[in-house]
Design a protein around this motif. Structure first.
Motif, PDB file in Angstrom:
ATOM      1  N   GLU A 113       0.828  -1.205   0.000  1.00 16.89           N
ATOM      2  CA  GLU A 113       0.000   0.000   0.000  1.00 16.89           C
ATOM      3  C   GLU A 113       0.864   1.257   0.000  1.00 16.89           C
ATOM      4  N   THR A 114       1.959   1.224   0.751  1.00 17.79           N
ATOM      5  CA  THR A 114       2.885   2.358   0.750  1.00 17.79           C
ATOM      6  C   THR A 114       3.495   2.531  -0.632  1.00 17.79           C
ATOM      7  N   TRP A 115       3.871   1.425  -1.243  1.00 16.97           N
ATOM      8  CA  TRP A 115       4.479   1.482  -2.573  1.00 16.97           C
ATOM      9  C   TRP A 115       3.494   2.031  -3.602  1.00 16.97           C
ATOM     10  N   LYS A 116       2.222   1.637  -3.496  1.00 15.11           N
ATOM     11  CA  LYS A 116       1.194   2.170  -4.397  1.00 15.11           C
ATOM     12  C   LYS A 116       1.113   3.688  -4.270  1.00 15.11           C
ATOM     13  N   GLN A 117       1.168   4.178  -3.047  1.00 13.76           N
ATOM     14  CA  GLN A 117       1.108   5.628  -2.819  1.00 13.76           C
ATOM     15  C   GLN A 117       2.317   6.326  -3.436  1.00 13.76           C
ATOM     16  N   VAL A 118       3.484   5.714  -3.294  1.00 11.74           N
ATOM     17  CA  VAL A 118       4.694   6.286  -3.886  1.00 11.74           C
ATOM     18  C   VAL A 118       4.541   6.363  -5.409  1.00 11.74           C
ATOM     19  N   LEU A 119       4.054   5.289  -6.016  1.00  5.69           N
ATOM     20  CA  LEU A 119       3.864   5.281  -7.471  1.00  5.69           C
ATOM     21  C   LEU A 119       2.856   6.347  -7.908  1.00  5.69           C
ATOM     22  N   GLN A 120       1.778   6.483  -7.157  1.00  7.41           N
ATOM     23  CA  GLN A 120       0.773   7.491  -7.502  1.00  7.41           C
ATOM     24  C   GLN A 120       1.347   8.900  -7.418  1.00  7.41           C
ATOM     25  N   ARG A 123       3.712   9.494 -10.322  1.00  2.00           N
ATOM     26  CA  ARG A 123       2.983   9.732 -11.574  1.00  2.00           C
ATOM     27  C   ARG A 123       2.406  11.146 -11.613  1.00  2.00           C
ATOM     28  N   GLN A 124       1.970  11.638 -10.453  1.00  2.00           N
ATOM     29  CA  GLN A 124       1.371  12.983 -10.396  1.00  2.00           C
ATOM     30  C   GLN A 124       2.414  14.066 -10.622  1.00  2.00           C
ATOM     31  N   THR A 125       3.644  13.819 -10.176  1.00  2.00           N
ATOM     32  CA  THR A 125       4.679  14.841 -10.294  1.00  2.00           C
ATOM     33  C   THR A 125       5.545  14.674 -11.538  1.00  2.00           C
ATOM     34  N   SER A 126       5.369  13.568 -12.244  1.00  4.18           N
ATOM     35  CA  SER A 126       6.188  13.299 -13.431  1.00  4.18           C
ATOM     36  C   SER A 126       5.752  14.178 -14.594  1.00  4.18           C
TER      37      SER A 126
END
Length: 132
Positions: A113-120, A123-126
């Protein structure tokens, strides 16, 4: 046979085209799946499959350990947790202990779940959001 081949092709393509972050998420998902299977295997006393599924989860934890960068401080904090989870999986396998599996499952789900948040957030800042 044909539908299985199509699914296998899809899986292979998903892995080949995934980013490093997505591959890590796939590892966590696989680990969750194998631990859940092992829990069910213990419940029905299918110890052969329990052993196979725990070993698969252990290999995933080992892969996650290998991918840690020892130069990064966070990696130094995560490594002992991965080591602990691997050890608990070993004990669960030896003792047929469902509680150990459930404990590790909680950790893996929390990491996922933490990793999912990191990926999200990534993606938002990319600047290339949505582009592979």
């Amino acid at each position: 046979m044909m539908p299985n081949n199509a699914y296998q092709t899809y899986q292979n393509n998903a892995i080949k085209t995934a980013s490093g972050g997505e591959l890590t998420l796939m590892l966590y998902n696989g680990c969750v799946k194998f631990i859940k299977r092992a829990i069910k295997d213990i419940e029905v006393k299918d110890y052969e499959n329990k052993n196979k599924n725990i070993q698969k989860a252990q290999r995933i934890i080992q892969e996650l350990m290998i991918t840690l960068d020892p130069q990064v401080d966070l990696s130094k904090q995560i490594m002992p947790l991965y080591d602990y989870m691997h050890h608990r999986l070993t004990k669960a396998n030896i003792e047929n202990n469902k509680a150990y599996l459930e404990e590790v499952l909680e950790y893996v789900i929390e990491f996922r779940e933490t990793w999912k948040q990191v990926l999200q957030k990534t993606r938002q800042t990319s600047p290339l959001e949505g582009i592979k």
